[in-house]
Every structure is written in structure tokens, then in C-alpha cells.
Design a protein around this motif. Structure first.
Motif, short mmCIF file in Angstrom:
data_model
loop_
_atom_site.label_atom_id
_atom_site.label_comp_id
_atom_site.label_asym_id
_atom_site.label_seq_id
_atom_site.Cartn_x
_atom_site.Cartn_y
_atom_site.Cartn_z
N ILE A 150 -10.42 19.43 34.10
CA ILE A 150 -11.52 19.59 35.05
C ILE A 150 -12.84 19.10 34.45
CG2 ILE A 150 -10.40 21.56 36.15
CD1 ILE A 150 -12.63 23.29 34.73
N PRO A 151 -13.78 18.73 35.31
CA PRO A 151 -15.12 18.39 34.82
C PRO A 151 -15.90 19.65 34.47
CG PRO A 151 -14.99 18.08 37.19
CD PRO A 151 -13.62 18.46 36.74
N VAL A 152 -16.72 19.55 33.44
CA VAL A 152 -17.61 20.63 33.02
C VAL A 152 -18.99 20.02 32.79
CG1 VAL A 152 -18.12 22.32 31.20
CG2 VAL A 152 -15.75 21.96 31.94
N ILE A 153 -20.00 20.67 33.33
CA ILE A 153 -21.39 20.32 33.03
C ILE A 153 -21.98 21.50 32.29
CG2 ILE A 153 -23.66 19.70 33.92
CD1 ILE A 153 -22.27 18.45 36.33
N TRP A 154 -22.47 21.25 31.07
CA TRP A 154 -22.90 22.30 30.15
C TRP A 154 -24.36 22.08 29.80
CZ3 TRP A 154 -18.97 24.92 26.74
CH2 TRP A 154 -19.55 25.84 25.86
N ILE A 155 -25.25 22.97 30.30
CA ILE A 155 -26.66 22.91 29.94
C ILE A 155 -26.87 23.62 28.60
CG2 ILE A 155 -28.99 23.74 30.47
CD1 ILE A 155 -28.35 23.47 33.42
N SER A 156 -27.60 22.94 27.71
CA SER A 156 -27.97 23.56 26.43
C SER A 156 -29.14 22.81 25.84
CB SER A 156 -26.78 23.53 25.46
OG SER A 156 -27.13 24.12 24.23
N HIS A 157 -29.92 23.53 25.06
CA HIS A 157 -30.98 22.91 24.26
C HIS A 157 -30.50 22.68 22.83
CE1 HIS A 157 -34.13 23.25 27.28
NE2 HIS A 157 -33.62 24.42 27.59
N ASP A 158 -29.28 23.13 22.55
CA ASP A 158 -28.69 23.04 21.21
C ASP A 158 -27.88 21.74 21.11
OD1 ASP A 158 -27.14 23.26 18.90
OD2 ASP A 158 -26.69 25.39 19.22
N LYS A 159 -28.47 20.71 20.52
CA LYS A 159 -27.82 19.39 20.42
C LYS A 159 -26.53 19.46 19.60
CE LYS A 159 -31.03 16.98 22.56
NZ LYS A 159 -31.65 15.73 22.55
N GLU A 160 -26.50 20.30 18.56
CA GLU A 160 -25.28 20.43 17.77
C GLU A 160 -24.15 20.99 18.62
OE1 GLU A 160 -26.01 22.60 14.17
OE2 GLU A 160 -27.63 21.26 13.56
N GLN A 161 -24.46 21.98 19.45
CA GLN A 161 -23.44 22.54 20.33
C GLN A 161 -22.94 21.48 21.30
OE1 GLN A 161 -24.52 25.29 23.63
NE2 GLN A 161 -22.93 26.61 22.73
N LEU A 162 -23.85 20.75 21.91
CA LEU A 162 -23.44 19.71 22.86
C LEU A 162 -22.57 18.66 22.19
CD1 LEU A 162 -26.74 19.38 24.91
CD2 LEU A 162 -24.59 20.46 25.63
N ASN A 163 -22.82 18.36 20.93
CA ASN A 163 -21.96 17.42 20.18
C ASN A 163 -20.56 17.99 19.99
OD1 ASN A 163 -23.20 14.88 19.47
ND2 ASN A 163 -24.71 16.09 18.36
N ARG A 164 -20.46 19.31 19.88
CA ARG A 164 -19.15 19.94 19.70
C ARG A 164 -18.34 20.00 20.99
NH1 ARG A 164 -22.34 23.64 16.75
NH2 ARG A 164 -22.27 25.14 18.47
N VAL A 165 -19.00 20.19 22.12
CA VAL A 165 -18.27 20.51 23.36
C VAL A 165 -18.29 19.41 24.41
CG1 VAL A 165 -18.60 22.99 23.03
CG2 VAL A 165 -20.25 21.71 24.42
N CYS A 166 -19.06 18.36 24.20
CA CYS A 166 -19.21 17.32 25.23
C CYS A 166 -18.92 15.94 24.66
CB CYS A 166 -20.64 17.32 25.78
SG CYS A 166 -21.12 18.89 26.50
N GLN A 167 -18.50 15.06 25.54
CA GLN A 167 -18.31 13.65 25.16
C GLN A 167 -19.42 12.77 25.72
OE1 GLN A 167 -14.20 13.20 26.56
NE2 GLN A 167 -13.64 12.93 24.42
N GLN A 168 -20.13 13.27 26.72
CA GLN A 168 -21.26 12.53 27.27
C GLN A 168 -22.44 13.49 27.37
OE1 GLN A 168 -19.66 11.05 31.04
NE2 GLN A 168 -19.90 9.00 30.20
N GLN A 188 -16.19 31.26 19.83
CA GLN A 188 -15.03 31.65 20.64
C GLN A 188 -15.20 31.19 22.09
OE1 GLN A 188 -12.61 32.13 18.24
NE2 GLN A 188 -11.81 33.22 19.99
N LEU A 189 -16.39 31.35 22.64
CA LEU A 189 -16.61 30.93 24.02
C LEU A 189 -16.52 29.41 24.14
CD1 LEU A 189 -18.36 32.58 26.73
CD2 LEU A 189 -19.20 30.29 26.36
N GLU A 190 -17.07 28.69 23.18
CA GLU A 190 -16.95 27.23 23.20
C GLU A 190 -15.48 26.82 23.18
OE1 GLU A 190 -19.08 25.60 19.87
OE2 GLU A 190 -21.04 26.24 20.64
N LEU A 191 -14.70 27.45 22.31
CA LEU A 191 -13.28 27.14 22.21
C LEU A 191 -12.55 27.45 23.51
CD1 LEU A 191 -10.90 26.26 20.41
CD2 LEU A 191 -10.71 28.66 19.68
N LEU A 192 -12.84 28.59 24.10
CA LEU A 192 -12.18 28.98 25.35
C LEU A 192 -12.50 28.00 26.48
CD1 LEU A 192 -10.55 30.94 27.08
CD2 LEU A 192 -12.64 32.29 27.37
#
Length: 185
Positions: A141-159, A127-131
């Protein structure tokens, strides 16, 4: 953009510098606005940092919000009763979801997210990822998202920016966003 790398490499420090919360060298711009050209509190409203551990200074949730946004609160699983809850009784996941709402209600022009879902279960993480993704697309807007979860970063980021001891790497990841339909009106 996703940001990853080993613990202790400086990812959180980088976000704090971008939010003008730490001394830094160089110039930081948001569009044509230079960070040092406006008061720090105005910069931080435009460039919002959601830290890994949110800060709370009043006793109840409601004291941290000037208005109640039915949609935002409901999207992250809260009803109006949450405004009467004691901060000291909140779980770390509840605090993080509420901190995200608090930041989004300020309508920032950039989001800096330091492991925003680390304390969330699978459902609340989704839900938070979707929001956040929806907010990003709605407001462009630009978003910079720190995570150690590569699957999550694949879902929420393009770079993805990967920082290591002696170098960094930028790669393209994630889904295409063409035809995106979101949850926010």
C-alpha cells in the motif's frame, strides 16, 4: 513517501484533504475509486489518517477495539491488560501507539501519517517504524509520512516530497527494499 517542509506550510492540511476530512478541489483516486464516489466513512476506512494527536471518545482502551490482536499489541509493547486502562491515564506516546494499532486493525489500503512518532521514545519509535514499514510491504500500500526528522524519513521512505513557500521538490531517499523481511506474518 515522506513529506516535509516548514511548520505551517500545509502538510497536515494536505493529508486531511486526501482523507476527505476537509473541502478540497480536484479529484482524489485510490486505484480506480474516486473519493467522491463512495461515502466518506468508507473512504476513510480505505485511506486512514493517523493524526499527530489521536482522538479518543470512550473511557477505556478496550471500548475502542472490537477484538484484541496479540501480535499488533505486543509489537508496540502492550499486553491484554491495556484494554482495561483508562484513556485519561495514558501518556501521549501510549495514545499514539494505540491509535496506530486501531488504524491498522481496520486494514486500510493507504496510510496517511502525520508525525506518528513525535511523542515516542527511541525504542517505541523504532518499533512503530518497523510495524508500519512491515504493514506497507505486506499489503503493498502507499504511505505518506509527515516528519521533520530527515533521518527517520531516510529509514522509512524511498521518496521525499519537500514543500516550501513557492515550490516543491521530489527526491529519492532511503534504503532499497529488495529482500525485505518483516515482523508481521
Amino acid at each position: 513517501m515522506g513529506l516535509t517542509g516548514p511548520s505551517g506550510i500545509g502538510k497536515s492540511v494536505l493529508l486531511k484533504a486526501l482523507a476527505d476530512m476537509l473541502p478540497h478541489q480536484g479529484d482524489i483516486f485510490l486505484g480506480d475509486i474516486e473519493c467522491q464516489s463512495i461515502a466518506a466513512q468508507h473512504w476513510r476506512r480505505k485511506v486512514a489518517l493517523l493524526p499527530a494527536e489521536s482522538q479518543w471518545w470512550y473511557e477505556t482502551v478496550g471500548e475502542h477495539f472490537q477484538v484484541f490482536d496479540d501480535v499488533l499489541f505486543a509489537l508496540l509493547g502492550f499486553t491484554k491488560e491495556v484494554l482495561e486502562w483508562q484513556i485519561s491515564h495514558l501518556s501521549s506516546g501510549e495514545k499514539q501507539r494505540l491509535a496506530c494499532i486501531r488504524i491498522l486493525m481496520n486494514q486500510p489500503e493507504t496510510l496517511l501519517l502525520d508525525e506518528p512518532t513525535a511523542n515516542l521514545d527511541h525504542s517505541n519509535r523504532a518499533q512503530l517504524e518497523l510495524l508500519i514499514t512491515d504493514y506497507q510491504h505486506k499489503h503493498q500500500i502507499p504511505v505518506i509520512w509527515i516528519s521533520h526528522d530527515k533521518e527517520q524519513l531516510n529509514r522509512v521512505c524511498q521518496q521525499l516530497l519537500t514543500i516550501n513557500n513557492s515550490h516543491y521538490d521530489v527526491s529519492h531517499i532511503g534504503p532499497e527494499q529488495a529482500g525485505y523481511d518483516g515482523v508481521l506474518a
